[in-house]
Write a protein that holds these residues in place. Structure first.
Motif, PDB file in Angstrom:
ATOM      1  N   PRO A  45      24.872  88.375 -27.134  1.00 34.94           N
ATOM      2  CA  PRO A  45      24.759  87.139 -26.516  1.00 34.94           C
ATOM      3  C   PRO A  45      25.899  86.138 -27.262  1.00 34.94           C
ATOM      4  CG  PRO A  45      22.863  88.273 -28.210  1.00 34.94           C
ATOM      5  CD  PRO A  45      24.272  89.505 -28.009  1.00 34.94           C
ATOM      6  N   GLY A  46      25.907  84.760 -26.015  1.00 32.72           N
ATOM      7  CA  GLY A  46      27.471  84.003 -26.560  1.00 32.72           C
ATOM      8  C   GLY A  46      28.272  84.625 -26.196  1.00 32.72           C
ATOM      9  N   ILE A  47      28.409  85.799 -25.550  1.00 29.11           N
ATOM     10  CA  ILE A  47      30.302  86.082 -24.987  1.00 29.11           C
ATOM     11  C   ILE A  47      29.612  86.412 -23.349  1.00 29.11           C
ATOM     12  CG2 ILE A  47      31.276  87.225 -26.962  1.00 29.11           C
ATOM     13  CD1 ILE A  47      30.477  89.688 -25.497  1.00 29.11           C
ATOM     14  N   THR A  48      30.618  87.077 -22.325  1.00 31.93           N
ATOM     15  CA  THR A  48      30.392  87.464 -21.346  1.00 31.93           C
ATOM     16  C   THR A  48      30.497  88.860 -21.350  1.00 31.93           C
ATOM     17  OG1 THR A  48      32.943  86.544 -20.882  1.00 31.93           O
ATOM     18  CG2 THR A  48      31.670  85.220 -20.309  1.00 31.93           C
ATOM     19  N   ARG A  49      30.395  89.342 -20.496  1.00 31.11           N
ATOM     20  CA  ARG A  49      30.216  90.784 -20.088  1.00 31.11           C
ATOM     21  C   ARG A  49      31.469  91.296 -19.910  1.00 31.11           C
ATOM     22  NH1 ARG A  49      25.186  93.817 -17.641  1.00 31.11           N
ATOM     23  NH2 ARG A  49      23.759  92.504 -19.299  1.00 31.11           N
ATOM     24  N   GLU A  70      26.638 105.532 -27.225  1.00 26.14           N
ATOM     25  CA  GLU A  70      25.048 105.769 -26.525  1.00 26.14           C
ATOM     26  C   GLU A  70      25.048 104.222 -25.992  1.00 26.14           C
ATOM     27  OE1 GLU A  70      21.855 106.095 -28.797  1.00 26.14           O
ATOM     28  OE2 GLU A  70      22.688 106.136 -30.523  1.00 26.14           O
ATOM     29  N   LEU A  71      24.100 103.801 -25.018  1.00 23.94           N
ATOM     30  CA  LEU A  71      23.675 102.632 -24.500  1.00 23.94           C
ATOM     31  C   LEU A  71      22.635 102.251 -25.898  1.00 23.94           C
ATOM     32  CD1 LEU A  71      22.354 103.526 -21.296  1.00 23.94           C
ATOM     33  CD2 LEU A  71      24.049 102.732 -21.484  1.00 23.94           C
ATOM     34  N   GLY A  72      23.133 100.488 -26.123  1.00 27.60           N
ATOM     35  CA  GLY A  72      22.038 100.484 -26.891  1.00 27.60           C
ATOM     36  C   GLY A  72      23.752 100.206 -28.363  1.00 27.60           C
ATOM     37  N   ARG A  73      24.546 101.412 -28.404  1.00 29.56           N
ATOM     38  CA  ARG A  73      24.536 101.031 -29.880  1.00 29.56           C
ATOM     39  C   ARG A  73      25.458  99.858 -29.870  1.00 29.56           C
ATOM     40  NH1 ARG A  73      24.104 104.230 -34.187  1.00 29.56           N
ATOM     41  NH2 ARG A  73      23.751 105.736 -32.848  1.00 29.56           N
ATOM     42  N   ARG A  89      21.062 101.105 -18.216  1.00 24.43           N
ATOM     43  CA  ARG A  89      22.300 101.204 -18.158  1.00 24.43           C
ATOM     44  C   ARG A  89      22.627  99.263 -17.341  1.00 24.43           C
ATOM     45  NH1 ARG A  89      25.008 105.886 -16.328  1.00 24.43           N
ATOM     46  NH2 ARG A  89      26.580 104.744 -16.215  1.00 24.43           N
ATOM     47  N   SER A  90      22.956  98.932 -17.669  1.00 22.12           N
ATOM     48  CA  SER A  90      23.012  97.213 -17.797  1.00 22.12           C
ATOM     49  C   SER A  90      22.091  96.323 -17.299  1.00 22.12           C
ATOM     50  CB  SER A  90      24.103  97.206 -15.863  1.00 22.12           C
ATOM     51  OG  SER A  90      24.874  97.981 -16.111  1.00 22.12           O
ATOM     52  N   PRO A  91      21.842  96.226 -18.204  1.00 14.98           N
ATOM     53  CA  PRO A  91      20.873  95.199 -17.965  1.00 14.98           C
ATOM     54  C   PRO A  91      20.470  93.735 -18.025  1.00 14.98           C
ATOM     55  CG  PRO A  91      21.023  95.646 -21.002  1.00 14.98           C
ATOM     56  CD  PRO A  91      21.547  96.675 -19.854  1.00 14.98           C
ATOM     57  N   SER A  92      19.648  93.055 -17.753  1.00 17.05           N
ATOM     58  CA  SER A  92      20.239  91.720 -17.219  1.00 17.05           C
ATOM     59  C   SER A  92      20.674  91.072 -18.972  1.00 17.05           C
ATOM     60  CB  SER A  92      19.113  90.850 -16.694  1.00 17.05           C
ATOM     61  OG  SER A  92      17.817  90.957 -17.965  1.00 17.05           O
ATOM     62  N   LYS A  93      21.529  89.863 -18.973  1.00 13.22           N
ATOM     63  CA  LYS A  93      21.398  89.527 -20.187  1.00 13.22           C
ATOM     64  C   LYS A  93      20.113  88.526 -21.155  1.00 13.22           C
ATOM     65  CE  LYS A  93      24.781  87.460 -21.912  1.00 13.22           C
ATOM     66  NZ  LYS A  93      25.777  87.855 -22.311  1.00 13.22           N
ATOM     67  N   ALA A  94      19.204  88.223 -19.578  1.00 14.16           N
ATOM     68  CA  ALA A  94      17.913  87.895 -20.709  1.00 14.16           C
ATOM     69  C   ALA A  94      17.119  88.987 -21.975  1.00 14.16           C
ATOM     70  CB  ALA A  94      16.742  87.252 -19.807  1.00 14.16           C
ATOM     71  N   VAL A  95      17.433  90.052 -21.139  1.00 16.74           N
ATOM     72  CA  VAL A  95      16.654  91.453 -21.410  1.00 16.74           C
ATOM     73  C   VAL A  95      17.278  92.046 -22.558  1.00 16.74           C
ATOM     74  CG1 VAL A  95      17.065  93.970 -21.076  1.00 16.74           C
ATOM     75  CG2 VAL A  95      15.413  92.176 -19.838  1.00 16.74           C
ATOM     76  N   LEU A  96      18.502  91.855 -23.057  1.00 13.20           N
ATOM     77  CA  LEU A  96      19.590  91.998 -23.755  1.00 13.20           C
ATOM     78  C   LEU A  96      19.648  91.064 -25.236  1.00 13.20           C
ATOM     79  CD1 LEU A  96      21.487  94.148 -25.107  1.00 13.20           C
ATOM     80  CD2 LEU A  96      23.481  92.714 -24.441  1.00 13.20           C
ATOM     81  N   VAL A 114      20.676  99.154 -30.994  1.00 20.69           N
ATOM     82  CA  VAL A 114      19.424  97.997 -30.051  1.00 20.69           C
ATOM     83  C   VAL A 114      19.051  99.065 -28.907  1.00 20.69           C
ATOM     84  CG1 VAL A 114      18.846  96.220 -28.124  1.00 20.69           C
ATOM     85  CG2 VAL A 114      20.736  95.817 -30.387  1.00 20.69           C
ATOM     86  N   ASP A 115      17.276  99.080 -28.482  1.00 24.83           N
ATOM     87  CA  ASP A 115      16.846  99.885 -27.538  1.00 24.83           C
ATOM     88  C   ASP A 115      16.498  99.441 -26.967  1.00 24.83           C
ATOM     89  OD1 ASP A 115      15.200 101.646 -26.370  1.00 24.83           O
ATOM     90  OD2 ASP A 115      12.943 100.763 -27.710  1.00 24.83           O
TER      91      ASP A 115
END
Length: 151
Positions: A64-68, A29-32, A89-96, A83-84
Motif C-alpha cells: 500500500p502506498g507504492i507502485t508495483r 513465497e507469495l505473500g512474504r 498470483r498478482s492480486p489487485s491492489k485492493a485485495v493486497l 500475508v495470506d
C-alpha cells in the motif's frame, strides 16, 4: 558382514529417522513481507510484499502506498511476516491492501525486535543538536545515580 554407514558415521540408521525439517523458515513465497535494504533504491526502508515471481533472481513486489515493481532478491531482506494471499498470483491492489490490513503487518513489524531497532535508529537520526545534548545530560545523571546506589 558389512554395515552401511549413513550420515556422519551413524551405522544402519534409516534416512527418515533424522530430523528432516528444513533449516530455513523464511522462504521466498507469495505473500512474504520483505524489507528493501539497498540504500540507493527508491523504496529503501519500506516493507513490500511478494506478489509474483519473474525468475529465480527477481520478484514482483507491491505494498500500500507504492507502485508495483520488479525488484532483485538481492535488494530484499526477507522477514518472518507472511500475508495470506490464498495462493493468488498478482492480486489487485485492493485485495493486497485488505490482506495486509487483515494480517496487521505494520503492527507486527512495529512490535518485532527488527522493527524496534530501525525505529530507534530513525529517532536518533532525527535528533537535533540540543536533543543530543539533553540525552547526554540524562545519561550523565543516570550514571551518577547508579554509581551512588552501588557505592
Amino acid at each position: 558382514p558389512c554395515t552401511a554407514r549413513l550420515f556422519f558415521g551413524a551405522p544402519d540408521v534409516p534416512a527418515r529417522s533424522f530430523n528432516s525439517t528444513m533449516p530455513f523458515t523464511r522462504n521466498i513465497e507469495l505473500g512474504r513481507v520483505c524489507l528493501v535494504n539497498l540504500a540507493c533504491d527508491p523504496l529503501y526502508g519500506k516493507l513490500v510484499t511478494i506478489v509474483d515471481f519473474v525468475d529465480m533472481n527477481r520478484v514482483l513486489v507491491d505494498a500500500p502506498g507504492i507502485t508495483r515493481c520488479v525488484i532483485s532478491l538481492r535488494r530484499l531482506a526477507v522477514t518472518s511476516l507472511v500475508v495470506d494471499l490464498n495462493e493468488t498470483r498478482s492480486p489487485s491492489k485492493a485485495v493486497l491492501t485488505a490482506a495486509v490490513k487483515a494480517a496487521d503487518v505494520d503492527g507486527k513489524w512495529a512490535a518485532s525486535a527488527w522493527g524496534k531497532k530501525l525505529a530507534r535508529q530513525a529517532a536518533r537520526k532525527n535528533l537535533s543538536d540540543f536533543d543530543r545534548y539533553k540525552v547526554m545530560v540524562a545519561r550523565t545523571k543516570r550514571k551518577a545515580l547508579i554509581a551512588k546506589a552501588l557505592a
